[in-house]
Structures are given as structure tokens and as C-alpha cells.
Design a protein around this motif. Sequence first.
Motif, PDB file in Angstrom:
ATOM      1  N   ALA A  96       0.380  -1.031   0.076  1.00  0.00           N
ATOM      2  CA  ALA A  96       0.131   0.462   0.263  1.00  0.00           C
ATOM      3  C   ALA A  96       0.709   1.104   0.012  1.00  0.00           C
ATOM      4  O   ALA A  96       1.950   1.299   0.522  1.00  0.00           O
ATOM      5  CB  ALA A  96      -1.195  -0.167   1.177  1.00  0.00           C
ATOM      6  N   GLY A  97       0.489   2.435  -1.153  1.00  0.00           N
ATOM      7  CA  GLY A  97       0.969   3.405  -0.920  1.00  0.00           C
ATOM      8  C   GLY A  97       1.960   3.552  -1.759  1.00  0.00           C
ATOM      9  O   GLY A  97       3.085   4.301  -1.557  1.00  0.00           O
ATOM     10  N   GLN A  98       3.003   2.386  -2.573  1.00  0.00           N
ATOM     11  CA  GLN A  98       4.887   2.120  -2.681  1.00  0.00           C
ATOM     12  C   GLN A  98       4.266   2.033  -4.079  1.00  0.00           C
ATOM     13  O   GLN A  98       3.123   1.373  -4.994  1.00  0.00           O
ATOM     14  CB  GLN A  98       5.116   1.117  -2.188  1.00  0.00           C
ATOM     15  N   VAL A  99       5.029   2.571  -4.942  1.00  0.00           N
ATOM     16  CA  VAL A  99       4.979   2.408  -6.466  1.00  0.00           C
ATOM     17  C   VAL A  99       5.959   1.267  -6.712  1.00  0.00           C
ATOM     18  O   VAL A  99       7.330   1.288  -6.354  1.00  0.00           O
ATOM     19  CB  VAL A  99       5.132   3.589  -7.080  1.00  0.00           C
ATOM     20  N   GLN A 100       6.077   0.427  -7.163  1.00  0.00           N
ATOM     21  CA  GLN A 100       7.204  -1.110  -8.001  1.00  0.00           C
ATOM     22  C   GLN A 100       7.269  -0.731  -9.217  1.00  0.00           C
ATOM     23  O   GLN A 100       6.192  -1.031  -9.630  1.00  0.00           O
ATOM     24  CB  GLN A 100       6.051  -2.253  -7.382  1.00  0.00           C
ATOM     25  N   GLN A 101       8.353  -0.592  -9.595  1.00  0.00           N
ATOM     26  CA  GLN A 101       8.725  -0.202 -10.781  1.00  0.00           C
ATOM     27  C   GLN A 101       9.718  -1.569 -11.204  1.00  0.00           C
ATOM     28  O   GLN A 101      10.442  -1.905 -10.780  1.00  0.00           O
ATOM     29  CB  GLN A 101       9.201   0.303 -11.412  1.00  0.00           C
ATOM     30  N   GLN A 102       8.478  -2.088 -12.775  1.00  0.00           N
ATOM     31  CA  GLN A 102       9.643  -3.980 -12.748  1.00  0.00           C
ATOM     32  C   GLN A 102       9.785  -3.119 -14.568  1.00  0.00           C
ATOM     33  O   GLN A 102       9.110  -2.911 -14.945  1.00  0.00           O
ATOM     34  CB  GLN A 102       8.673  -4.533 -12.951  1.00  0.00           C
ATOM     35  N   ASN A 103      11.131  -3.585 -14.309  1.00  0.00           N
ATOM     36  CA  ASN A 103      11.589  -3.877 -15.845  1.00  0.00           C
ATOM     37  C   ASN A 103      12.376  -5.099 -16.193  1.00  0.00           C
ATOM     38  O   ASN A 103      12.611  -5.729 -15.478  1.00  0.00           O
ATOM     39  CB  ASN A 103      13.244  -2.882 -16.779  1.00  0.00           C
ATOM     40  N   TYR A 104      11.451  -6.131 -17.469  1.00  0.00           N
ATOM     41  CA  TYR A 104      12.328  -6.675 -17.989  1.00  0.00           C
ATOM     42  C   TYR A 104      12.177  -6.992 -19.173  1.00  0.00           C
ATOM     43  O   TYR A 104      12.009  -5.927 -20.285  1.00  0.00           O
ATOM     44  CB  TYR A 104      10.658  -7.393 -18.049  1.00  0.00           C
ATOM     45  N   GLN A 105      13.114  -8.235 -19.655  1.00  0.00           N
ATOM     46  CA  GLN A 105      13.514  -8.375 -20.865  1.00  0.00           C
ATOM     47  C   GLN A 105      13.182  -9.746 -21.330  1.00  0.00           C
ATOM     48  O   GLN A 105      13.540 -10.996 -20.674  1.00  0.00           O
ATOM     49  CB  GLN A 105      14.764  -7.561 -20.798  1.00  0.00           C
ATOM     50  N   LEU A 106      12.795  -9.442 -22.521  1.00  0.00           N
ATOM     51  CA  LEU A 106      12.593 -10.783 -23.341  1.00  0.00           C
ATOM     52  C   LEU A 106      13.473 -11.565 -24.035  1.00  0.00           C
ATOM     53  O   LEU A 106      13.810 -10.408 -24.389  1.00  0.00           O
ATOM     54  CB  LEU A 106      11.292 -10.466 -23.837  1.00  0.00           C
ATOM     55  N   LYS A 107      13.801 -12.595 -23.602  1.00  0.00           N
ATOM     56  CA  LYS A 107      15.228 -12.970 -24.579  1.00  0.00           C
ATOM     57  C   LYS A 107      14.295 -14.287 -25.199  1.00  0.00           C
ATOM     58  O   LYS A 107      13.070 -15.132 -25.337  1.00  0.00           O
ATOM     59  CB  LYS A 107      15.810 -13.695 -24.264  1.00  0.00           C
ATOM     60  N   ARG A 108      14.806 -14.457 -26.895  1.00  0.00           N
ATOM     61  CA  ARG A 108      14.628 -14.965 -27.433  1.00  0.00           C
ATOM     62  C   ARG A 108      15.230 -16.567 -27.572  1.00  0.00           C
ATOM     63  O   ARG A 108      16.819 -16.667 -26.457  1.00  0.00           O
ATOM     64  CB  ARG A 108      14.959 -14.734 -29.383  1.00  0.00           C
ATOM     65  N   TRP A 109      14.822 -17.826 -27.660  1.00  0.00           N
ATOM     66  CA  TRP A 109      15.945 -19.096 -27.622  1.00  0.00           C
ATOM     67  C   TRP A 109      16.336 -18.969 -29.513  1.00  0.00           C
ATOM     68  O   TRP A 109      17.368 -20.418 -29.718  1.00  0.00           O
ATOM     69  CB  TRP A 109      14.976 -20.427 -26.870  1.00  0.00           C
ATOM     70  N   ILE A 110      15.289 -18.929 -30.324  1.00  0.00           N
ATOM     71  CA  ILE A 110      16.043 -19.426 -31.432  1.00  0.00           C
ATOM     72  C   ILE A 110      15.314 -18.119 -32.053  1.00  0.00           C
ATOM     73  O   ILE A 110      14.620 -17.158 -31.542  1.00  0.00           O
ATOM     74  CB  ILE A 110      15.364 -20.564 -32.004  1.00  0.00           C
ATOM     75  N   ASN A 111      15.951 -17.084 -33.291  1.00  0.00           N
ATOM     76  CA  ASN A 111      16.176 -16.174 -33.944  1.00  0.00           C
ATOM     77  C   ASN A 111      15.980 -17.033 -35.369  1.00  0.00           C
ATOM     78  O   ASN A 111      16.240 -16.802 -36.480  1.00  0.00           O
ATOM     79  CB  ASN A 111      16.595 -15.005 -33.873  1.00  0.00           C
ATOM     80  N   MET A 112      14.220 -17.446 -36.091  1.00  0.00           N
ATOM     81  CA  MET A 112      14.293 -17.664 -37.066  1.00  0.00           C
ATOM     82  C   MET A 112      14.502 -16.460 -38.097  1.00  0.00           C
ATOM     83  O   MET A 112      14.677 -17.005 -39.923  1.00  0.00           O
ATOM     84  CB  MET A 112      13.100 -18.531 -36.936  1.00  0.00           C
ATOM     85  N   PRO A 113      14.193 -14.895 -37.968  1.00  0.00           N
ATOM     86  CA  PRO A 113      14.186 -13.849 -39.313  1.00  0.00           C
ATOM     87  C   PRO A 113      15.300 -14.550 -39.627  1.00  0.00           C
ATOM     88  O   PRO A 113      15.325 -13.758 -40.403  1.00  0.00           O
ATOM     89  CB  PRO A 113      13.549 -13.276 -38.705  1.00  0.00           C
ATOM     90  N   GLU A 114      15.960 -14.521 -38.522  1.00  0.00           N
ATOM     91  CA  GLU A 114      17.752 -14.264 -38.604  1.00  0.00           C
ATOM     92  C   GLU A 114      18.132 -15.652 -39.871  1.00  0.00           C
ATOM     93  O   GLU A 114      19.060 -15.165 -40.938  1.00  0.00           O
ATOM     94  CB  GLU A 114      18.363 -14.148 -37.893  1.00  0.00           C
ATOM     95  N   LYS A 115      17.510 -16.389 -39.668  1.00  0.00           N
ATOM     96  CA  LYS A 115      17.778 -17.333 -41.035  1.00  0.00           C
ATOM     97  C   LYS A 115      16.974 -17.398 -41.945  1.00  0.00           C
ATOM     98  O   LYS A 115      17.012 -18.044 -43.119  1.00  0.00           O
ATOM     99  CB  LYS A 115      17.730 -19.037 -39.978  1.00  0.00           C
ATOM    100  N   GLY A 116      16.013 -16.298 -42.179  1.00  0.00           N
ATOM    101  CA  GLY A 116      15.309 -15.908 -43.518  1.00  0.00           C
ATOM    102  C   GLY A 116      13.712 -16.376 -43.519  1.00  0.00           C
ATOM    103  O   GLY A 116      13.347 -16.741 -43.755  1.00  0.00           O
ATOM    104  N   TRP A 117      13.293 -16.898 -42.482  1.00  0.00           N
ATOM    105  CA  TRP A 117      11.837 -17.799 -42.495  1.00  0.00           C
ATOM    106  C   TRP A 117      11.093 -17.271 -41.236  1.00  0.00           C
ATOM    107  O   TRP A 117      11.190 -16.727 -40.495  1.00  0.00           O
ATOM    108  CB  TRP A 117      11.990 -19.199 -41.151  1.00  0.00           C
ATOM    109  N   TYR A 118      10.189 -16.488 -41.639  1.00  0.00           N
ATOM    110  CA  TYR A 118       8.942 -15.922 -41.341  1.00  0.00           C
ATOM    111  C   TYR A 118       7.799 -16.848 -40.910  1.00  0.00           C
ATOM    112  O   TYR A 118       7.545 -17.192 -41.585  1.00  0.00           O
ATOM    113  CB  TYR A 118       8.809 -14.424 -42.116  1.00  0.00           C
ATOM    114  N   SER A 119       7.335 -16.053 -39.492  1.00  0.00           N
ATOM    115  CA  SER A 119       6.162 -16.896 -39.390  1.00  0.00           C
ATOM    116  C   SER A 119       4.646 -16.313 -39.585  1.00  0.00           C
ATOM    117  O   SER A 119       4.720 -14.783 -40.128  1.00  0.00           O
ATOM    118  CB  SER A 119       6.530 -17.194 -37.406  1.00  0.00           C
ATOM    119  N   ALA A 120       3.818 -17.140 -39.779  1.00  0.00           N
ATOM    120  CA  ALA A 120       2.357 -16.648 -40.476  1.00  0.00           C
ATOM    121  C   ALA A 120       1.533 -17.591 -40.023  1.00  0.00           C
ATOM    122  O   ALA A 120       1.316 -18.259 -39.287  1.00  0.00           O
ATOM    123  CB  ALA A 120       2.593 -16.571 -42.151  1.00  0.00           C
ATOM    124  N   ASP A 121       0.257 -16.631 -39.132  1.00  0.00           N
ATOM    125  CA  ASP A 121      -1.342 -17.429 -38.750  1.00  0.00           C
ATOM    126  C   ASP A 121      -2.356 -17.122 -40.437  1.00  0.00           C
ATOM    127  O   ASP A 121      -2.498 -15.396 -40.011  1.00  0.00           O
ATOM    128  CB  ASP A 121      -1.426 -16.192 -37.611  1.00  0.00           C
TER     129      ASP A 121
END
Length: 537
Positions: free
Chosen positions: A128-153
Motif C-alpha cells: 500500500a502506498g508504494q510504487v513498484q517499478q519493474q523492467n523486464y527483458q524478453l529473450k529469444r531462444w531462437i531467431n528464425m527471421p535471422e535464418k530467413g524464416w518468417y512466421s504466419a497465422d
Amino acid sequence: MHQASQTLTVVLFQFFLIIGLALPVPLLAQQPASGRLEVQVTDATTNQLTPVRVRLSRNGWAVKKLPKAAVGVMYGVWDHADGYDYQPDSSYYVAGQFSLDLPPGTYQLSLAKGPEYLEQKHQLQIEAGQVQQQNYQLKRWINMPEKGWYSADDHIHIRRSPREDSLLLTWTQAEDVHVGVMLRMGDFWEAYYPQYAWGEKGVYQKNDYLLTSGQEDPRTPELGHALGIGASDKVRFGKEYYYYDKVFDKLRELGGLGGYAHQAETFHGYRGLTLDGLRGKVDVLELLQFCASDKPLITNHYYHLLDLGIPVTAVAGSDFPWCGNDHATGPPERSARLGNVRFYTYVDGPLTYNSWKAGLAAGHTFVSNGPMLSFEVNGQLPGSKLPVSKGTTLHITAHAYGNAAQVPLQSLEIVGHGKVLGRVSISDAGQSTEHLSLTLDIPAEQGIWLAARAYGNPTQAAHTTPVYVQVDGKNFHNPATAPQYLKLSEGYLKELKKDLKNRQADPQYRAWQYRAGLERRIAETQQVIKGMKKQLR
């Protein structure tokens, strides 16, 4: 003094109430009723804010308080307004940051961005009465666009106007879907989920993410659901609704591709696939999806056409907001979700609408909801036609990539003519839950289609479009199974023909009204089958 102080407090309290002013905080000595959570999410590679899917819960229940930063777009089955900000699993999308006032307590925060990024789960204590600031970084375990492959739905049902484009792109970016195909859906009576433009005019792109228009129309319970991708306009023949071949021909004329949804498994789609596939009208088949089963990979109808020597490109789509991996009826993590299955297309150079279409038209695809695949035959990508002379060595390489926590690989297989030619699992030497590899060298004795497939946890799978090996100019069909598949094809046609003789009381079933035209198409397909039988002799 103490009594005098109390009397003064009461007098002042009444005074402030009379004049309508807020009470001075020191006099009330009240504690704040809530704390504040401020969250920023960045991409670990770019250090830039990144769109993300957020789910905030407490004691196992989703927090029903939405931050102002939540990105809302109207969605729902049958184009109804069933949802807006919240997704079916009570998550929501933000463009990279949000803040929220919350009652004191312990909370669970989930952050996710599609299968290539590592999902994060955090426990937060709000004071109560406090501000909690959180900074997160999302990491890839694989990067398919770097290999030329792009996802689609290829199967997203949301109505779209230019006003919603930027909002919808945030949704697809938050799931790391690089190409979102928004499908106009039809039935015998009307169309739903309208799109404002088609072809290049209907493309909305920022960096390497884009939206485009497509169609799921016609849709009938007797022949299945048709797909149209990449055409410069919508195609609908309302007075000839059951003649899918007219739609497929027109889609090709307009620069698009046509095929069948739902693995041709539901709504008797295998009948339509047989009727149109054997006559060369089908380009694509949705091979991975959670509409028909909790096991997303269904290959029997796909292998049917392939073993008859008919090339078909594998695609995949979520059918949002209709289908989850328990048909959207179970716990939140199993609800309908945009991008819960997808297909990857190899793109030569930067991602554009036209470069993506070219890769799709060439069949350079694999479908996945977790495992990532690399597959080549003599250096050729999936979808390639590989002409060789008899006796040539076919050098086949397959790799599957996963993550021990999120996509724990179990097995990798090389499939030829529907049979497993080689298999490795995590129990084999040199293999792991994060990388499986398999190499085969076989002589080209006859034409054959070759593909790779991989499995992770019980609901995770991936499968490539085949490489089509043609030996001495002959086709890649399977002489051993073609007779039984031709017999099965005849059985499907007889099944359809029998239905045409019965006038249905249910207004959804209208095939009997198109009996003459469908019987002509059945007769054409039967002639194709006769020709195939002669070739097998």
C-alpha cells in the motif's frame, strides 16, 4: 488537552463536510488503499520496448482490472462482440509498458511473445502506498527471421478497417506473428469479418510485420471449408456456392492460392479435398490446428494426396477466436489464442508482401507450434521439385530445435512416402531436448516425396512441406499405396454422391440443390482416377 484536541477535530471534520472540501490527510491519518505497479518490457536484442501478451493473476484468478495501455480490438465468434481488451484466457496485449493500481497482496505476472521467446513468470508483492517499478527483458531462444524464416497465422477472424490496422498489428507483434492473414468468412447465406481491401491495397506493414486479407469461403458441412490466400480480391459465387473449383480457379487468376482448412478433417473436408485435389485445384492444406483435436498434427488426408503424386503446401492457422487446443473450453493456458499454431515461410531477402507470397507459392514452408525445423534434400528446401536420374544419392539433412523448458524436443523423423525412413530421439547419443539432428543418404530408385517432422511435449509438433523427388522425369507418387488411396478416393466420392440424392430438411445442408453440377465434377474426378490406375499398371 486531549479532550480539547478531540473536540477541535470533530468541529473541523464537520466544517470540511459542510463546505465540501477534501479532508486533510494528517487529520485522518489514513493509509493508502492500493499500491502501483509500473512495468516496462523490452526486447533483449534491440533493447527497445516490445509488444507483449500479459496475464496478471492473484490466487490463481485473473485480475479483472485492465490497464489503460491494454490494446483493444473487437472480436468474437460469428463476428459478434464477444471480446475486446481481454483475450479468451484473460490475458491482454500491451505495446511494451503499462501501469496499474492494485490492492496490496501477492500477484503473479506472466509475459509471453510467441514460441521463439522465453515466457516469463514473476511473483510480485504490492504494498500500500508504494510504487513498484519493474523492467523486464524478453529473450529469444531462437531467431528464425535471422535464418530467413518468417512466421504466419493464416486463419485469423477479425473484421478490419484502416483504423484498426495499427492495433491489430500490435496484437500480432505481441505473438511474434510476422504475417497475420485476416480471413473474411462466408457461408451459404452471407459473409462475416469484412476486410476493407485486398492484395497489396490491403497490406499494412511496419518493419517486418504485416497484415493482409484472405478468405474462408465457401464453407459447407458436406465439402469442408475452403481457404484463399494472397488474391487481389475476394471471390464468392453466391448462386454457385458449392462449386469450390470455380473459386479456386478465380483465386489463382487473381494471383492467390486456394486450399482447405482444418486438415480437411472436419465438415467432411476430405470429400472436397478429394474432389478438387485430384483435379489439380488445391494449392495449400492447413496441416496444424487445434480445431479437430488436441493433437494438432493430422496428416492422413495430406499423405493421401502426396502419395497420389499431388504436391500440396503445408500451412497452419489458429482459427482465432474459434479454436484453442481444447477448443477454448478448458483452463486459461489452453484457450483460443492468435498464433497458437503457425507456419514459417522462407523469404529470400527482406520480408515484403510479395517476397512472402513468392516463398509461399514455392512451397518453402513448415508448420509448427513449438519445434523449429531445418530440412534439405541435396540442398533443396521444402516445396522444391528435385529432378534426378536413377541411382543418384539423395543427401537428406534434418534438424529440430527446441528449448528444454518451453519446447522440450522428443523426436525427429524423416518421412518418405508416409513411412519413417529415419528417427532420432532424446535418448540417442548426441541428441538433446534442444537439438535433434538426422542425416540420411539413400539412392533415388523411384520418385518419392520426403519431409521432416518433429515432436515436443504431447501437444507440440512440426512438419515440413515435402521435397518432391522426380526420377528420370517420372512423378513422385507412391506405387505401393496409390491403389488403396485411389480406392479411398472413390469411397469419398460415393459418400458425397449418396448425400446428393437426399433432400435435407436442415437448411445448412444445401448440396442436394447443386446435384447436377456436383455430379459432373464427381464424374470428372472419377475419370482422373481411371487415368491414374492406368499409369500404375
